[in-house]
Design a protein around this motif. Structure first.
Motif, PDB file in Angstrom:
ATOM      1  N   LEU A 147       0.777  -1.358   0.117  1.00  0.00           N
ATOM      2  CA  LEU A 147       0.034  -0.033  -0.133  1.00  0.00           C
ATOM      3  C   LEU A 147       0.857   1.284   0.024  1.00  0.00           C
ATOM      4  O   LEU A 147       0.605   2.229  -0.605  1.00  0.00           O
ATOM      5  CB  LEU A 147      -0.901   0.074   1.412  1.00  0.00           C
ATOM      6  N   LEU A 148       1.835   1.279   0.772  1.00  0.00           N
ATOM      7  CA  LEU A 148       2.817   2.363   0.792  1.00  0.00           C
ATOM      8  C   LEU A 148       4.089   2.303  -0.074  1.00  0.00           C
ATOM      9  O   LEU A 148       4.469   3.550  -0.314  1.00  0.00           O
ATOM     10  CB  LEU A 148       3.433   2.395   2.145  1.00  0.00           C
ATOM     11  N   GLY A 149       4.289   1.376  -0.716  1.00  0.00           N
ATOM     12  CA  GLY A 149       5.510   1.222  -1.344  1.00  0.00           C
ATOM     13  C   GLY A 149       6.638   0.685  -0.870  1.00  0.00           C
ATOM     14  O   GLY A 149       6.746   0.958   0.641  1.00  0.00           O
ATOM     15  N   ARG A 150       7.617   0.267  -1.322  1.00  0.00           N
ATOM     16  CA  ARG A 150       8.996  -0.485  -0.591  1.00  0.00           C
ATOM     17  C   ARG A 150      10.075   0.418  -0.619  1.00  0.00           C
ATOM     18  O   ARG A 150      11.336  -0.022  -0.550  1.00  0.00           O
ATOM     19  CB  ARG A 150       9.128  -1.825  -1.438  1.00  0.00           C
ATOM     20  N   GLN A 151      10.074   1.717  -0.733  1.00  0.00           N
ATOM     21  CA  GLN A 151      11.176   2.741  -1.030  1.00  0.00           C
ATOM     22  C   GLN A 151      11.928   2.639   0.042  1.00  0.00           C
ATOM     23  O   GLN A 151      13.198   2.553   0.116  1.00  0.00           O
ATOM     24  CB  GLN A 151      10.783   4.060  -1.136  1.00  0.00           C
ATOM     25  N   ASP A 152      11.363   2.443   1.209  1.00  0.00           N
ATOM     26  CA  ASP A 152      12.097   2.483   2.566  1.00  0.00           C
ATOM     27  C   ASP A 152      12.751   1.060   2.750  1.00  0.00           C
ATOM     28  O   ASP A 152      14.138   0.988   3.043  1.00  0.00           O
ATOM     29  CB  ASP A 152      11.181   2.751   3.820  1.00  0.00           C
ATOM     30  N   SER A 153      12.068  -0.034   2.422  1.00  0.00           N
ATOM     31  CA  SER A 153      12.685  -1.361   2.718  1.00  0.00           C
ATOM     32  C   SER A 153      13.605  -1.771   1.596  1.00  0.00           C
ATOM     33  O   SER A 153      14.588  -2.370   2.198  1.00  0.00           O
ATOM     34  CB  SER A 153      11.564  -2.380   2.645  1.00  0.00           C
ATOM     35  N   ASP A 154      13.765  -1.204   0.425  1.00  0.00           N
ATOM     36  CA  ASP A 154      14.365  -1.518  -0.575  1.00  0.00           C
ATOM     37  C   ASP A 154      15.742  -0.811  -0.464  1.00  0.00           C
ATOM     38  O   ASP A 154      16.654  -0.812  -1.103  1.00  0.00           O
ATOM     39  CB  ASP A 154      13.749  -1.236  -2.044  1.00  0.00           C
ATOM     40  N   PHE A 155      15.656   0.606   0.467  1.00  0.00           N
ATOM     41  CA  PHE A 155      16.912   1.439   0.395  1.00  0.00           C
ATOM     42  C   PHE A 155      17.881   0.563   1.111  1.00  0.00           C
ATOM     43  O   PHE A 155      17.671  -0.109   2.215  1.00  0.00           O
ATOM     44  CB  PHE A 155      16.684   2.460   1.315  1.00  0.00           C
ATOM     45  N   ASP A 156      18.975   0.477   0.709  1.00  0.00           N
ATOM     46  CA  ASP A 156      20.503  -0.323   1.348  1.00  0.00           C
ATOM     47  C   ASP A 156      21.198   0.729   2.089  1.00  0.00           C
ATOM     48  O   ASP A 156      22.055   1.100   1.482  1.00  0.00           O
ATOM     49  CB  ASP A 156      20.890  -1.221   0.299  1.00  0.00           C
ATOM     50  N   PRO A 157      21.123   0.936   3.427  1.00  0.00           N
ATOM     51  CA  PRO A 157      22.004   1.987   3.769  1.00  0.00           C
ATOM     52  C   PRO A 157      23.463   1.726   3.867  1.00  0.00           C
ATOM     53  O   PRO A 157      24.321   2.659   3.731  1.00  0.00           O
ATOM     54  CB  PRO A 157      21.480   1.961   5.347  1.00  0.00           C
ATOM     55  N   GLN A 158      23.808   0.319   3.806  1.00  0.00           N
ATOM     56  CA  GLN A 158      25.253  -0.030   3.917  1.00  0.00           C
ATOM     57  C   GLN A 158      25.798   0.351   2.648  1.00  0.00           C
ATOM     58  O   GLN A 158      27.001   0.824   2.252  1.00  0.00           O
ATOM     59  CB  GLN A 158      25.370  -1.374   4.293  1.00  0.00           C
ATOM     60  N   GLY A 159      24.979  -0.040   1.537  1.00  0.00           N
ATOM     61  CA  GLY A 159      25.188   0.163  -0.035  1.00  0.00           C
ATOM     62  C   GLY A 159      25.328   1.599  -0.211  1.00  0.00           C
ATOM     63  O   GLY A 159      26.344   2.039  -1.112  1.00  0.00           O
ATOM     64  N   PHE A 160      24.823   2.342   0.490  1.00  0.00           N
ATOM     65  CA  PHE A 160      24.455   3.920   0.013  1.00  0.00           C
ATOM     66  C   PHE A 160      26.021   4.316   0.708  1.00  0.00           C
ATOM     67  O   PHE A 160      26.566   5.085   0.096  1.00  0.00           O
ATOM     68  CB  PHE A 160      23.414   4.224   1.091  1.00  0.00           C
ATOM     69  N   ILE A 161      26.313   3.987   1.747  1.00  0.00           N
ATOM     70  CA  ILE A 161      27.637   4.452   2.562  1.00  0.00           C
ATOM     71  C   ILE A 161      28.879   3.822   1.576  1.00  0.00           C
ATOM     72  O   ILE A 161      29.653   4.583   1.446  1.00  0.00           O
ATOM     73  CB  ILE A 161      27.602   3.782   3.810  1.00  0.00           C
ATOM     74  N   GLU A 162      28.972   2.365   1.373  1.00  0.00           N
ATOM     75  CA  GLU A 162      29.950   1.947   0.606  1.00  0.00           C
ATOM     76  C   GLU A 162      30.172   2.444  -0.833  1.00  0.00           C
ATOM     77  O   GLU A 162      31.198   2.445  -1.530  1.00  0.00           O
ATOM     78  CB  GLU A 162      29.625   0.467   0.709  1.00  0.00           C
ATOM     79  N   ALA A 163      29.097   2.985  -1.449  1.00  0.00           N
ATOM     80  CA  ALA A 163      29.225   3.589  -2.740  1.00  0.00           C
ATOM     81  C   ALA A 163      29.947   4.868  -2.855  1.00  0.00           C
ATOM     82  O   ALA A 163      30.227   5.517  -3.964  1.00  0.00           O
ATOM     83  CB  ALA A 163      27.796   3.675  -3.297  1.00  0.00           C
ATOM     84  N   ASP A 164      30.025   5.527  -1.356  1.00  0.00           N
ATOM     85  CA  ASP A 164      30.756   6.843  -1.594  1.00  0.00           C
ATOM     86  C   ASP A 164      32.034   6.792  -1.074  1.00  0.00           C
ATOM     87  O   ASP A 164      32.363   6.476   0.092  1.00  0.00           O
ATOM     88  CB  ASP A 164      29.773   7.682  -0.947  1.00  0.00           C
ATOM     89  N   GLU A 165      33.237   6.877  -1.838  1.00  0.00           N
ATOM     90  CA  GLU A 165      34.456   6.712  -1.530  1.00  0.00           C
ATOM     91  C   GLU A 165      34.726   7.574  -0.389  1.00  0.00           C
ATOM     92  O   GLU A 165      35.922   7.538   0.232  1.00  0.00           O
ATOM     93  CB  GLU A 165      35.323   6.606  -2.639  1.00  0.00           C
ATOM     94  N   ARG A 166      34.167   8.655  -0.253  1.00  0.00           N
ATOM     95  CA  ARG A 166      34.416   9.729   1.155  1.00  0.00           C
ATOM     96  C   ARG A 166      34.054   9.046   2.287  1.00  0.00           C
ATOM     97  O   ARG A 166      34.382   9.545   3.239  1.00  0.00           O
ATOM     98  CB  ARG A 166      33.681  10.962   0.541  1.00  0.00           C
ATOM     99  N   LEU A 167      33.218   8.097   2.154  1.00  0.00           N
ATOM    100  CA  LEU A 167      32.780   7.511   3.718  1.00  0.00           C
ATOM    101  C   LEU A 167      33.446   6.210   3.751  1.00  0.00           C
ATOM    102  O   LEU A 167      33.219   5.251   2.745  1.00  0.00           O
ATOM    103  CB  LEU A 167      31.111   7.218   3.346  1.00  0.00           C
ATOM    104  N   HIS A 168      33.958   6.162   4.969  1.00  0.00           N
ATOM    105  CA  HIS A 168      34.840   4.712   5.337  1.00  0.00           C
ATOM    106  C   HIS A 168      34.136   3.839   6.557  1.00  0.00           C
ATOM    107  O   HIS A 168      34.174   4.621   7.689  1.00  0.00           O
ATOM    108  CB  HIS A 168      36.173   5.026   5.794  1.00  0.00           C
ATOM    109  N   LEU A 169      33.533   2.992   6.098  1.00  0.00           N
ATOM    110  CA  LEU A 169      32.682   2.071   6.988  1.00  0.00           C
ATOM    111  C   LEU A 169      33.383   1.617   7.981  1.00  0.00           C
ATOM    112  O   LEU A 169      34.381   0.822   7.636  1.00  0.00           O
ATOM    113  CB  LEU A 169      31.748   1.166   6.313  1.00  0.00           C
ATOM    114  N   VAL A 170      33.438   1.651   9.425  1.00  0.00           N
ATOM    115  CA  VAL A 170      34.275   1.185  10.372  1.00  0.00           C
ATOM    116  C   VAL A 170      33.650   0.205  11.448  1.00  0.00           C
ATOM    117  O   VAL A 170      34.294  -0.349  12.114  1.00  0.00           O
ATOM    118  CB  VAL A 170      35.101   2.401  11.106  1.00  0.00           C
TER     119      VAL A 170
END
Length: 261
Positions: A147-170
């Protein structure tokens, strides 16, 4: 209706506070650790803020919308607040130990925000980011997603972070928790959604009514339990072209006084 996406939630600040999920106390503690001075960007109504204050941190909370901060001040009065954005941070260089961002990092203009964040963070400082995501393995939640859409559930926070080379996941951690919603809270949850706020009134009412029909189908008298996963990340910034700060921390008494109230 505002055309600025950064201000859309202020129009439904009370519904946002009443119906949006909290964060587990353990998640807040993991995010900030020993903390120190914490700058929270996009603090909203203070759902994360009150945990940080309760854990004894000095919290400077900012949000672009005064209507959201008005609610935050009521519920987390010990936090110091200022209307402001991640793209223009009104603080001295090297003055912050941790930057906390709850449910908001993806809203920022990172080309402008990251240099500002790097400027105010101390050399060993981190960005602590968290997103609450629904667990759609529960049947009624799967129907809600349709009913609401899956935009939140489909969002991948870790992928979002790792896709940006300025962000180093620790570091990354997940915390599962439940939210009990009564009928009115579920309606307010829907009305607090950014994609719903921008709909014409008739279309908004139609979406809310469809969700309430779902509530009536599944409720057995005690409300519905929404499963959430708080996905938490600790990130260091690496900006090759970052300007070396000219100053080094707070005022003599260890507090920051620049327009925070």
């Amino acid at each position: 209706m505002t055309s600025d996406p950064g201000l859309v939630f202020g129009e439904v600040a009370r519904a946002y506070e009443r119906a949006r999920p909290d964060y587990p106390p353990a998640a807040a503690r993991w995010l900030v650790g020993s903390g120190g001075i914490v700058l929270e960007l996009g603090a909203g109504t203070g759902k994360l803020t009150r945990h940080l204050v309760g854990d004894g941190h000095e919290v400077l909370a900012t949000d672009p919308d005064e209507r959201m901060l008005a609610v935050l001040r009521e519920l987390a009065p010990k936090a110091r607040t200022q209307v402001g954005s991640a793209e223009e941070i009104n603080l001295p260089d090297r003055s912050i130990d941790v930057i906390a961002v709850a449910q908001a990092l993806h809203w920022f203009d990172l080309d402008r925000a990251l240099p500002e964040m790097a400027r105010v963070l101390r050399s060993d400082g981190v960005v602590a980011a968290v997103w609450n995501q629904r667990d759609a393995s529960i049947p009624w939640v799967a129907k809600l997603e349709r009913l609401l859409g899956r935009q939140d559930s489909d969002f991948d926070p870790q992928g979002f972070i790792e896709a940006d080379e300025r962000l180093h996941l620790v570091g990354a951690q997940e915390f599962r928790h439940w939210q009990v919603l009564d009928r009115d809270q579920l309606a307010q949850f829907v009305n607090s959604r950014s994609e719903i706020v921008v709909l014409p009134p008739a279309a908004r009412a139609e979406r809310v009514n469809a969700v309430l029909a779902l509530y009536d189908e599944y409720d057995r008298g005690g409300g519905l339990r929404m499963p959430w996963i708080s996905r938490c990340f600790r990130v260091r910034l690496r900006l090759a072209d970052a300007v070396e700060p000219a100053t080094d921390v707070p005022d003599d008494d260890g507090t920051l006084l620049i327009d925070f109230k």
